[in-house]
Design a protein around this motif. Structure first.
Motif, mmCIF file in Angstrom:
data_model
loop_
_atom_site.group_PDB
_atom_site.id
_atom_site.type_symbol
_atom_site.label_atom_id
_atom_site.label_comp_id
_atom_site.label_asym_id
_atom_site.label_seq_id
_atom_site.Cartn_x
_atom_site.Cartn_y
_atom_site.Cartn_z
ATOM 1 N N LYS A 4 -8.621 26.417 -33.416
ATOM 2 C CA LYS A 4 -7.676 25.309 -33.300
ATOM 3 C C LYS A 4 -6.246 25.834 -33.166
ATOM 4 N N ILE A 5 -5.890 26.778 -34.082
ATOM 5 C CA ILE A 5 -4.531 27.346 -34.045
ATOM 6 C C ILE A 5 -4.311 28.032 -32.707
ATOM 7 N N HIS A 6 -5.339 28.801 -32.276
ATOM 8 C CA HIS A 6 -5.227 29.551 -31.034
ATOM 9 C C HIS A 6 -4.980 28.596 -29.870
ATOM 10 N N PHE A 7 -5.778 27.547 -29.769
ATOM 11 C CA PHE A 7 -5.636 26.611 -28.654
ATOM 12 C C PHE A 7 -4.302 25.874 -28.717
ATOM 13 N N GLN A 8 -3.862 25.574 -29.921
ATOM 14 C CA GLN A 8 -2.580 24.874 -30.036
ATOM 15 C C GLN A 8 -1.432 25.763 -29.582
ATOM 16 N N LEU A 9 -1.476 27.037 -30.011
ATOM 17 C CA LEU A 9 -0.429 27.974 -29.593
ATOM 18 C C LEU A 9 -0.435 28.126 -28.077
ATOM 19 N N MET A 10 -1.655 28.222 -27.502
ATOM 20 C CA MET A 10 -1.784 28.371 -26.058
ATOM 21 C C MET A 10 -1.240 27.131 -25.351
ATOM 22 N N GLY A 11 -1.538 25.983 -25.896
ATOM 23 C CA GLY A 11 -1.069 24.726 -25.322
ATOM 24 C C GLY A 11 0.449 24.685 -25.290
ATOM 25 N N ILE A 12 1.070 25.109 -26.418
ATOM 26 C CA ILE A 12 2.544 25.122 -26.497
ATOM 27 C C ILE A 12 3.099 26.088 -25.452
ATOM 28 N N ALA A 13 2.472 27.282 -25.356
ATOM 29 C CA ALA A 13 2.954 28.302 -24.420
ATOM 30 C C ALA A 13 2.842 27.788 -22.992
ATOM 31 N N ALA A 14 1.690 27.179 -22.626
ATOM 32 C CA ALA A 14 1.481 26.703 -21.263
ATOM 33 C C ALA A 14 2.502 25.611 -20.927
ATOM 34 N N ALA A 15 2.713 24.684 -21.881
ATOM 35 C CA ALA A 15 3.676 23.611 -21.638
ATOM 36 C C ALA A 15 5.071 24.185 -21.458
ATOM 37 N N ALA A 16 5.424 25.192 -22.299
ATOM 38 C CA ALA A 16 6.763 25.800 -22.213
ATOM 39 C C ALA A 16 6.946 26.496 -20.869
ATOM 40 N N ILE A 17 5.919 27.205 -20.414
ATOM 41 C CA ILE A 17 6.016 27.922 -19.131
ATOM 42 C C ILE A 17 6.191 26.919 -17.985
ATOM 43 N N PHE A 18 5.393 25.868 -17.993
ATOM 44 C CA PHE A 18 5.442 24.871 -16.928
ATOM 45 C C PHE A 18 6.816 24.203 -16.878
ATOM 46 N N MET A 19 7.321 23.813 -18.071
ATOM 47 C CA MET A 19 8.635 23.153 -18.135
ATOM 48 C C MET A 19 9.720 24.089 -17.624
ATOM 49 N N THR A 20 9.655 25.362 -18.039
ATOM 50 C CA THR A 20 10.674 26.330 -17.634
ATOM 51 C C THR A 20 10.692 26.454 -16.110
ATOM 52 N N MET A 21 9.509 26.482 -15.498
ATOM 53 C CA MET A 21 9.453 26.627 -14.056
ATOM 54 C C MET A 21 10.064 25.437 -13.350
ATOM 55 N N ILE A 22 9.737 24.244 -13.817
ATOM 56 C CA ILE A 22 10.297 23.025 -13.219
ATOM 57 C C ILE A 22 11.825 23.066 -13.338
ATOM 58 N N ILE A 23 12.306 23.443 -14.532
ATOM 59 C CA ILE A 23 13.763 23.471 -14.760
ATOM 60 C C ILE A 23 14.413 24.501 -13.842
ATOM 61 N N ILE A 24 13.769 25.661 -13.706
ATOM 62 C CA ILE A 24 14.331 26.723 -12.843
ATOM 63 C C ILE A 24 14.479 26.206 -11.407
ATOM 64 N N VAL A 25 13.399 25.547 -10.890
ATOM 65 C CA VAL A 25 13.440 25.040 -9.506
ATOM 66 C C VAL A 25 14.555 24.003 -9.370
#
Ligand code: ADP
Length: 445
Positions: A4-25
């Motif tokens: 559960k912890i692992h998936f939650q951390l991964m979820g946060i990381a994936a969301a952060a990466i996606f948001m960062t990319m959108i913001i960069i563009v």
């Protein structure tokens, strides 16, 4: 939990990466737009200069090869010159946003979707000193085409970051969970408490429960051993007497004596078994526990009457004192047992010509029962332990007077169940005073 912890951390990381990319563009496209606008503005200002106007405002200027389009418009919107299209066929430009803005504020800017897929046309219009509008336009990539061209790179770095996050999440999860996993082996150690501050209540609760379980199991073992031992003595003597009678060698007088012995031991066994059953009932919460309004004086009177003969046999005077209308809210059978056990002990552990006084009174509105004797007393070092099962100060005296060693254990159990309080004062050779303070005052009716 780990997963559960692992998936939650991964979820946060994936969301952060996606948001960062959108913001960069988005930020990048904003900068790109600014740059195109600045460029168009510079062109417009350059062309506006009188000498360059002659150079640029003609169809075959070399500047048009770079994709630049220049239009000169009157304030009413009629096109005077256009580098790309024949002016004669052009519609009125007076309603275009950049022209309207230029007429009003001196300059105007607009972006419109281009006929070419993935391209936008950027317009900059300038109000010239001679009152016309000079518009410069250029085609450039739209946000989507910029995003599309950056897409492979974004995906690559996104995946790379995700991979790094996955590894980091794995180790982070492990380091978070490991102390909790190790807890199962180390929960007994006091250091276990220091792992996570948030777990302190949980660990201390488990530790105390564990200690209770151990204590209970030890007590149970000890109790079983004691019970077996206590049962063995009268049974051995019953068996011995029976054997002697069986051989037929005993005289008639002996048979009578042996039968008396068997009777005494059997009675002893019965008392013992009754006490054991009572204790286990109290332990298992099976006993009837309905509370009722009881007149404490009346109950004490019944008990004193019942034990009067017994007291006389021991040459002990037994008296009852106190207020007659003391009411308590409690369970009748339990209070009778407390009264009987305490008074019986006070008689049995008394001296020749001693006395026992049972008194009933009231303190702070609560019923109080006191049993005081002028007996042998209890040495200080034994006072705490006499409430333990089978604990006796003087074993032979207890047995010879019919004691089982369980009376006070039953009393203690009942006192706890009734929410009452018991205090013991005793001095060796002088006497003992046991006071019970009840929790609930009963209603007088
Ligand atoms: P028992 O059946 O042996 O009387 P109890 O549980 O009633 O067992 O009492 C435990 C022990 O406490 C007794 O064996 C006795 O040594 C001591 N005791 C109890 N009541 C008194 C008392 N009133 N005076 C002196 N000793 C007492």
């Amino acid at each position: 939990m780990k997963k559960k912890i692992h998936f939650q951390l991964m979820g946060i990381a994936a969301a952060a990466i996606f948001m960062t990319m959108i913001i960069i563009v988005a930020v990048f496209y904003d900068l790109f737009q600014d740059q195109v606008k600045e460029e168009l503005k510079t062109y417009a200002e350059l062309i506006e200069e009188a000498e360059s106007r002659d150079l640029f405002l003609k169809k075959e200027s070399p500047a048009w090869d770079s994709g630049l389009r220049v239009t000169l418009i009157r304030q009413d919107g009629t096109v005077m010159f256009d580098s790309d299209v024949q002016e004669a066929g052009m519609e009125n430009h007076g309603d275009r946003p950049e022209i309207l803005a230029a007429v009003k504020e001196g300059e105007g800017y607009d972006i419109r979707t281009s006929a070419t897929v993935g391209m936008n046309t950027f317009y900059y219009a300038l109000l010239t000193q001679d009152g016309h509008i000079l518009r410069v336009a250029k085609e450039a990539n739209s946000v989507w085409s910029i995003f599309a061209s950056a897409f492979p790179t974004l995906i690559f770095f996104g995946a790379l970051l995700l991979l790094v996050s996955m590894v980091a999440a794995h180790f982070l999860t492990q380091s978070l969970v490991r102390p909790i996993e190790n807890l199962a082996d180390t929960i007994e150690e006091p250091a276990a408490v220091g792992i996570y501050e948030e777990l302190i209540p949980f660990i201390t609760m488990i530790q105390s429960q564990h200690a209770d379980i151990l204590k209970n199991s030890m007590m149970r073992q000890e109790f079983t051993a004691n019970v077996s031992h206590e049962l063995k003595t009268p049974l051995t003597s019953i068996s011995g007497y029976a054997e002697l009678i069986e051989t037929g060698m005993a005289s008639e007088e002996d048979v009578m004596r042996f039968a008396k012995g068997i009777h005494k031991s059997a009675n002893r066994l019965l008392t013992l078994i009754n006490d054991i059953i009572r204790l286990s009932e109290l332990d298992a919460n099976q006993s009837e526990e309905t509370a009722e309004d009881l007149n404490l004086y009346q109950l004490a009177q019944t008990c004193v009457d019942m034990l009067q003969l017994n007291a006389e046999k021991h040459n002990v005077t037994l008296t009852l004192k106190g207020k007659k209308e003391i009411m308590v809210l409690a369970n009748r059978q339990m209070i009778e047992e407390v009264l009987y056990n305490l008074t019986d002990n006070a008689i049995r552990y008394n001296k020749e010509n001693g006395s026992v006084v049972v008194s009933v009174g009231e303190q702070e509105g609560k019923g109080v029962l006191t049993v005081e004797d002028s007996g042998i007393g209890i040495p200080e070092e034994h006072q705490e332990r006499i409430f333990e099962r089978f604990y006796r100060v003087d074993k032979s005296r207890s047995k010879s007077t019919g004691g089982t060693g369980l009376g006070l254990a039953i009393v203690k159990h009942i006192i706890k169940k009734q929410g009452a309080q018991l205090t013991l004062e005793s001095k060796e050779g002088v006497g003992t005073k046991i006071t019970v303070m009840f929790a609930n005052a009963g209603q007088d009716n």
